[in-house]
Design an enzyme around this catalytic site. Structure first.
Site, PDB file in Angstrom:
ATOM      1  CB  SER A 163     -23.105 -35.549 -23.949  1.00  0.00           C
ATOM      2  OG  SER A 163     -22.637 -36.135 -25.142  1.00  0.00           O
ATOM      3  NE  ARG A 232     -19.202 -29.548 -33.819  1.00  0.00           N
ATOM      4  CZ  ARG A 232     -19.370 -29.865 -32.536  1.00  0.00           C
ATOM      5  NH1 ARG A 232     -18.917 -31.024 -32.093  1.00  0.00           N
ATOM      6  NH2 ARG A 232     -19.968 -29.049 -31.705  1.00  0.00           N
ATOM      7  CG  ASP A 329     -29.979 -38.565 -27.393  1.00  0.00           C
ATOM      8  OD1 ASP A 329     -29.317 -38.771 -28.432  1.00  0.00           O
ATOM      9  OD2 ASP A 329     -29.466 -38.287 -26.303  1.00  0.00           O
ATOM     10  CG  HIS A 362     -26.848 -36.076 -27.707  1.00  0.00           C
ATOM     11  ND1 HIS A 362     -26.948 -37.002 -26.686  1.00  0.00           N
ATOM     12  CD2 HIS A 362     -25.617 -35.527 -27.607  1.00  0.00           C
ATOM     13  CE1 HIS A 362     -25.820 -37.007 -26.000  1.00  0.00           C
ATOM     14  NE2 HIS A 362     -25.001 -36.128 -26.530  1.00  0.00           N
ATOM     15  CG  ASP A 363     -26.512 -30.657 -29.226  1.00  0.00           C
ATOM     16  OD1 ASP A 363     -25.788 -31.383 -28.527  1.00  0.00           O
ATOM     17  OD2 ASP A 363     -26.084 -30.013 -30.208  1.00  0.00           O
TER      18      ASP A 363
END
Length: 384
Positions: A163, A232, A329, A362-363
């Site tokens: 990332s 967040r 992603d 993405h994670d």
């Protein structure tokens, strides 16, 4: 190896195994000069390390983190709690600490011990706040470089980043091409695309709109938590993928006993998940660090190092490079991993590109051990 001083950490959130090195400015100067202008008279870098540096000092691996993790990438005797990359780093694991001396740093501008907006400004004795200079990915890479130099490591066996950390790894290889043996970038990019910039821009604006932000000069016990929670939540949505949401939550409702009595409150399990994790995050992260690190990602562009992306990537001449991307992603799409691969490949370097079908978006690199561990194990096994 020189022993780092046990310095006063810049944050109450610093993990227990953290060590510190005090940088001595740029070589020949007393200040740390920032990429976009401005200087820092004092810089402390927080890090954790595992394994042992070889007598030849040729087995060091530097790991750069994403925006939010600490330097606690894996457990140790000093801190046995699981690290954010526990399955990847350790004895017998893909990045094997029986072979490598692994160092993970907290990014410059962060809030886990490294100098950042929450650190005391030597000139005033108060937290920097928005008096902290503009932060770039290049600055984070340079701070990592100086920290490694302070640890008496002149050449890295490998630089690894995921990332934002992948951007930092690229910046490291661009700025110190002769000091990187092997390079690994995971779910990263040469530059951010408009969607990613837009999402981070909204997050920053939400934080700044919170009255408790106080123009960036809030007190440590009066942080803009409402703004950070909302920001967040947006971030969490961008980090994962729709198919995972479908499989994990579908349209499940929360149990009646957990249902919010507010007419428009939490009703679905996915809402509960976002709320829980957002509050957990903001209780352990500084709002100004969030702003600075987020904007640094938007500013980064490999083209700044050569006039075009390919010209910049051509400056990287690591022995071997591994690029890993995830098909789901949305924050750093797979085509951006292909761009890294194509640019370095055109320069004639030994590079491998792996695209993974992980559904966590993405994670995925934090979660999908089954897909990621074999790829990294193969790469690091091949390092002589």
């Amino acid at each position: 190896m020189s022993t780092a001083k046990k310095l006063e950490p810049a944050s109450r959130w610093t993990p227990p195994a953290t060590r510190f090195v005090e940088l001595h400015g740029d070589y020949g100067t007393t200040d740390f000069h920032m990429h976009r202008g401005g200087t820092l008279p004092e810089v402390v870098v927080a890090y954790e390390s595992w394994g042992k540096l070889s007598e030849m000092r040729d087995n060091a691996v530097l790991v750069f983190t994403g925006l939010s993790p600490t330097a606690h990438a894996c457990s140790s005797d000093e801190d046995p709690s699981p690290g954010w990359w526990e399955y990847m780093i350790g004895p017998g694991k893909p990045i094997d600490t029986d072979r490598f001396f692994v160092v993970c740093i907290n990014s410059l501008g962060g809030c886990f011990g490294t100098t950042g907006p929450g650190s005391a400004n030597p000139g005033t004795g108060r937290p920097y706040g928005l008096d902290f200079p503009d932060l770039s990915i290049e600055d984070i890479a340079k701070a990592g470089h100086h920290a490694i130099q302070e640890l008496e490591v002149d050449h890295l066996c490998a630089v690894v980043g995921s990332s934002m950390g992948g951007m930092t790894s690229l910046a490291y290889a661009l700025q110190y091409p002769d000091e990187v043996g092997n390079l690994v970038t995971i779910s990263s990019a040469c530059r951010s695309l408009p969607l990613a910039i837009a999402m981070r821009s909204i997050q920053r604006e939400i934080v700044r709109c919170d009255p408790a932000w106080e123009g960036g000069h809030y007190q440590p016990d009066k942080e803009p938590k409402d703004g950070m929670v909302l920001a967040r939540k947006i971030g969490l949505v961008s980090y994962r993928a729709g198919e995972e949401w479908n499989q994990r939550f579908n349209r499940a409702r929360v149990e009646s006993g957990r249902k919010d009595k507010n007419r428009f409150g939490i009703e679905f399990e996915v809402e509960s998940y976002l709320d829980y994790n957002a509050h957990k995050f903001v209780d352990a992260f500084d709002a100004n660090s969030y702003l600075y690190l987020s904007r640094a990602m938007d500013w980064f562009d490999v083209a700044d190092h050569g006039g075009s992306v390919n010209a910049g990537l051509a400056k990287i001449h690591s022995i071997r490079t591994l690029v890993v991307g995830v098909e789901t992603d949305i924050l750093f799409p797979i085509k951006q991993q292909e761009e890294i691969y194509n640019g370095i490949n055109k320069a004639g370097c030994d590079i491998r590109f792996v695209r993974l079908p992980s559904i966590q978006g993405h994670d995925s690199f934090l979660i999908d051990e089954a897909n990621f561990a074999p790829v990294l194990r193969e790469f690091f096994t091949g390092i002589g």
